[in-house]
Design a protein around this motif. Structure first.
Motif, PDB file in Angstrom:
ATOM      1  N   TYR A  58       0.816   2.269  35.554  1.00 21.49           N
ATOM      2  CA  TYR A  58       1.485   1.231  34.805  1.00 21.49           C
ATOM      3  C   TYR A  58       0.388  -0.057  34.784  1.00 21.49           C
ATOM      4  N   ARG A  59       0.471  -0.637  36.107  1.00 24.53           N
ATOM      5  CA  ARG A  59      -0.099  -1.741  36.389  1.00 24.53           C
ATOM      6  C   ARG A  59      -1.592  -1.594  35.918  1.00 24.53           C
ATOM      7  N   ILE A 103      11.151  -2.442  33.021  1.00 18.62           N
ATOM      8  CA  ILE A 103      10.174  -1.405  32.770  1.00 18.62           C
ATOM      9  C   ILE A 103       9.978  -0.671  34.093  1.00 18.62           C
ATOM     10  N   GLN A 104       9.459  -1.582  35.131  1.00 17.61           N
ATOM     11  CA  GLN A 104       9.067  -0.771  36.459  1.00 17.61           C
ATOM     12  C   GLN A 104      10.200  -0.355  37.125  1.00 17.61           C
ATOM     13  N   GLY A 143       0.653  -4.781  34.405  1.00 14.75           N
ATOM     14  CA  GLY A 143       2.098  -4.992  35.196  1.00 14.75           C
ATOM     15  C   GLY A 143       2.717  -6.059  34.475  1.00 14.75           C
ATOM     16  N   LEU A 144       2.210  -6.607  33.270  1.00 14.90           N
ATOM     17  CA  LEU A 144       3.010  -7.751  32.740  1.00 14.90           C
ATOM     18  C   LEU A 144       3.405  -7.225  31.156  1.00 14.90           C
ATOM     19  N   LYS A 145       4.641  -7.677  30.694  1.00 14.96           N
ATOM     20  CA  LYS A 145       4.971  -7.134  29.432  1.00 14.96           C
ATOM     21  C   LYS A 145       4.425  -8.211  28.455  1.00 14.96           C
ATOM     22  N   SER A 186      12.294  -7.000  30.061  1.00 15.51           N
ATOM     23  CA  SER A 186      11.532  -7.490  31.002  1.00 15.51           C
ATOM     24  C   SER A 186      10.565  -6.587  31.746  1.00 15.51           C
ATOM     25  N   ASP A 187       9.517  -7.287  32.168  1.00 13.08           N
ATOM     26  CA  ASP A 187       8.705  -6.415  33.081  1.00 13.08           C
ATOM     27  C   ASP A 187       9.401  -5.593  34.189  1.00 13.08           C
TER      28      ASP A 187
END
Length: 84
Positions: free
Chosen positions: A73-74, A51-52, A79-81, A47-48
């Motif tokens: 990252y964003r 990751i974050q 910011g979305l997988k 999931s995102d």
């Protein structure tokens, strides 16, 4: 040109002469996930949020500002997988 999230993490780790094994022991994040973060291959994550969370923990461990690193990252991935 601004660096990618993967480059930021890889260069920060290398500048501290840390191995992925050392990071794994300290953070309790498996090497396969650390390699994925450092290569920008986020398909391995579930999931995102995961990751974050890993990015934040890794950034703090490396002495980086987690807010800045998450912004990279964003910027790079929205910011979305990806659901490939």
């Amino acid at each position: 040109m601004l660096p990618k999230i993967s480059e930021v993490l890889l260069k920060a780790r290398q500048s501290k002469y840390l191995t992925l094994g050392q990071v794994e022991k300290s953070l309790k994040i498996q090497v396969k996930f650390l390699k994925a973060l450092e290569s920008g291959d986020f398909k391995i994550f579930s999931s995102d949020v995961q990751i974050q969370g890993f990015i934040k923990n890794y950034a703090v461990y490396l002495g980086l500002n987690p807010i800045d690193v998450l912004a990279f990252y964003r910027r790079d991935f929205g910011g979305l997988k990806s659901k490939d």
